[in-house]
Design a protein around this motif. Structure first.
Motif, PDB file in Angstrom:
ATOM      1  N   GLY A   1       7.392  19.038  -5.301  1.00  0.00           N
ATOM      2  CA  GLY A   1       6.864  17.822  -5.313  1.00  0.00           C
ATOM      3  C   GLY A   1       5.295  17.880  -5.930  1.00  0.00           C
ATOM      4  N   VAL A   2       4.549  18.925  -5.313  1.00  0.00           N
ATOM      5  CA  VAL A   2       3.138  18.877  -5.938  1.00  0.00           C
ATOM      6  C   VAL A   2       3.410  19.684  -7.197  1.00  0.00           C
ATOM      7  CG1 VAL A   2       0.978  20.342  -5.580  1.00  0.00           C
ATOM      8  CG2 VAL A   2       2.093  19.453  -3.699  1.00  0.00           C
ATOM      9  N   GLY A   3       3.928  20.460  -7.611  1.00  0.00           N
ATOM     10  CA  GLY A   3       4.120  20.992  -9.323  1.00  0.00           C
ATOM     11  C   GLY A   3       4.575  19.608 -10.070  1.00  0.00           C
ATOM     12  N   SER A   4       5.247  18.760  -9.525  1.00  0.00           N
ATOM     13  CA  SER A   4       5.790  17.811 -10.511  1.00  0.00           C
ATOM     14  C   SER A   4       4.846  16.955 -10.971  1.00  0.00           C
ATOM     15  CB  SER A   4       6.762  16.956  -9.944  1.00  0.00           C
ATOM     16  OG  SER A   4       8.036  17.829  -9.622  1.00  0.00           O
ATOM     17  N   ILE A   5       3.674  16.527 -10.185  1.00  0.00           N
ATOM     18  CA  ILE A   5       2.616  15.695 -10.288  1.00  0.00           C
ATOM     19  C   ILE A   5       1.357  16.709 -10.744  1.00  0.00           C
ATOM     20  CG2 ILE A   5       1.640  15.668  -8.306  1.00  0.00           C
ATOM     21  CD1 ILE A   5       2.064  12.551 -10.464  1.00  0.00           C
TER      22      ILE A   5
ATOM     23  N   VAL B   1       0.999  -1.295   0.076  1.00  0.00           N
ATOM     24  CA  VAL B   1       0.094  -0.034  -0.243  1.00  0.00           C
ATOM     25  C   VAL B   1       0.844   1.130  -0.026  1.00  0.00           C
ATOM     26  CG1 VAL B   1      -1.897  -0.912   1.274  1.00  0.00           C
ATOM     27  CG2 VAL B   1      -0.122   0.012   2.505  1.00  0.00           C
ATOM     28  N   PHE B   2       0.317   2.285  -0.332  1.00  0.00           N
ATOM     29  CA  PHE B   2       0.878   3.800  -0.205  1.00  0.00           C
ATOM     30  C   PHE B   2      -0.249   4.782   0.189  1.00  0.00           C
ATOM     31  CE2 PHE B   2      -1.118   4.412  -4.000  1.00  0.00           C
ATOM     32  CZ  PHE B   2      -0.715   5.487  -4.890  1.00  0.00           C
ATOM     33  N   TYR B   3       0.247   5.639   0.890  1.00  0.00           N
ATOM     34  CA  TYR B   3      -0.836   6.676   1.377  1.00  0.00           C
ATOM     35  C   TYR B   3      -0.118   8.067   2.036  1.00  0.00           C
ATOM     36  CZ  TYR B   3       1.023   4.459   5.749  1.00  0.00           C
ATOM     37  OH  TYR B   3       1.760   4.023   6.676  1.00  0.00           O
ATOM     38  N   ALA B   4      -0.719   8.911   2.474  1.00  0.00           N
ATOM     39  CA  ALA B   4      -0.119  10.204   3.070  1.00  0.00           C
ATOM     40  C   ALA B   4      -0.463  10.334   4.416  1.00  0.00           C
ATOM     41  CB  ALA B   4      -0.684  11.309   2.068  1.00  0.00           C
ATOM     42  N   GLY B   5      -1.244   9.479   5.141  1.00  0.00           N
ATOM     43  CA  GLY B   5      -1.256   9.523   6.555  1.00  0.00           C
ATOM     44  C   GLY B   5      -2.412  10.734   6.936  1.00  0.00           C
TER      45      GLY B   5
ATOM     46  N   PRO C   1       2.043   9.953  -2.748  1.00  0.00           N
ATOM     47  CA  PRO C   1       0.621  10.098  -2.215  1.00  0.00           C
ATOM     48  C   PRO C   1       0.120  11.714  -1.691  1.00  0.00           C
ATOM     49  CG  PRO C   1       1.472   8.270  -1.280  1.00  0.00           C
ATOM     50  CD  PRO C   1       2.570   8.875  -2.133  1.00  0.00           C
ATOM     51  N   LEU C   2       1.204  12.304  -0.993  1.00  0.00           N
ATOM     52  CA  LEU C   2       0.513  13.526  -0.547  1.00  0.00           C
ATOM     53  C   LEU C   2       0.625  14.791  -1.741  1.00  0.00           C
ATOM     54  CD1 LEU C   2       2.045  15.509   2.448  1.00  0.00           C
ATOM     55  CD2 LEU C   2       1.710  16.878   0.357  1.00  0.00           C
TER      56      LEU C   2
END
Length: 338
Positions: free
Chosen positions: A160-164, A87-91, A126-127
């Motif tokens: 990070g956000v910009g990349s996705i 799994v993967f997630y941002a908590g 995730p985040l």
């Protein structure tokens, strides 16, 4: 179990900012999964919390808001995952973080790990993916395939956000994407992520956009919004929409009135913090992101792998994030397994 946290707020250089310690393994609640953490990534929220929020007296606070790993236990009320699932997630902002051997997380905000990625690579997504997805499809209220003939300006495109966000906008909407980047390495990165055009945020953004002859309907203000806000209001189309994720100290919100602009904050932890009725949409969108990665639509956003989790490697990753020079995401493997 091993965990890494901080005992005093302050600079990353302080000994108390990154401390390894032993603590009890979390006990999953009925809605929780207990995950053996195999990969993590760092985010600006780690820097902000560590620098500004004092932990409870005598209790180190564990940070880490991105993780990938293997489910070891599933709570009595869970239905989406079972032990052995990857799994993967941002908590959850209100709970201990994932910089530990094991982590308890509500399954409603967990997705299946992309099969084509290792754990550390998966932990980069995730985040930032949730944040970018919510900007496009919640804040801007776009539907997939919409946006033809309109433009999106991504301020801080190499983060990070910009990349996705660049990738999601290019692959799932019809928007033209303009990203800001000021150095040759960040400019090359946003092109790699799929940006159509680049402007330099070291210059006034309204002048940069005027030179392109483009007035975007949408602006994602991901960094230094205080500095750029007046230019954003000047360059955006009337009845456009500004979405902000950073922490500006002073914005003249009345400035958006004459253009009848919409303004929204994006904070991807809001659903889990307030246990919203639609909290499980983050589970669904992470599964969609995993599918898009596995079919080659989206690419990994990792730009630095810092090795195994430990005091030195995590401090180095956090220092890079704090410097403002990070490109894409920095990731670490979990603790060395016995």
């Amino acid at each position: 179990m091993k965990a890494i946290g901080y005992t005093e707020r302050g600079p990353i250089s302080a000994e108390t900012s990154v401390v390894e310690f032993e603590t009890e393994r979390p006990r999953p609640s009925p809605n929780d999964l207990l995950v053996e953490v195999r990969g993590i990534s760092v985010n600006p929220v780690d820097v902000k919390v560590r620098a500004n929020r004092q932990p409870p007296e005598g209790e180190p606070r564990i940070l880490g808001f991105d993780a990938a790993g293997v489910v070891r236990e599933a709570g009595a009320a869970t239905a989406r995952f079972k032990p052995g699932d990857e799994v993967f997630y941002a908590g959850d902002f209100t709970r201990p973080g994932a910089n530990a051997e094991f982590h308890a997380v509500d399954e409603r905000i967990v997705g299946r790990k992309p099969r084509s990625l290792g754990f550390a690579e998966a932990a980069a997504l995730p985040l930032t993916s949730i944040t970018a997805w919510e900007i496009l499809f919640d804040s801007f209220a776009l539907r997939e395939g919409e946006g033809e003939g309109e433009s999106l300006l991504v301020v801080g495109g190499a983060g990070g956000v910009g990349s996705i966000l660049i990738q999601l906008a290019k692959k799932l909407t019809g928007l033209t994407v303009i990203a800001t980047a000021s150095r040759p390495d960040t400019q090359a990165w946003v092109v790699k992520m799929g940006a159509d055009r680049i402007v330099n945020h070291r210059n006034p953004l309204d002048e940069e956009m005027r030179a392109l002859g483009i007035a975007p309907r949408y602006v994602a203000a991901l960094t230094n919004t205080d500095e750029h806000f007046a230019s954003i209001v000047e360059l955006i189309k009337p009845r456009g929409h500004i979405a902000v994720i950073d922490d500006p100290q002073s914005l003249d919100i009345t400035a958006i009135k004459l253009k009848a602009l919409s303004f929204s904050w994006e904070f991807m932890f809001a659903r889990s913090m307030f246990r919203t009725d639609d909290m499980d949409v983050q589970h669904e969108l992470l599964n969609r992101v995993a599918d898009l990665v596995d079919d080659g639509t989206l690419t990994a956003t990792v730009n630095r792998h810092g090795g195994e989790m430990g005091v030195g490697s995590l401090r180095s990753a956090l220092a890079l994030q704090e410097s403002g020079a990070a490109i894409g995401k920095t990731v670490l493997d979990g603790f060395r397994r016995a």
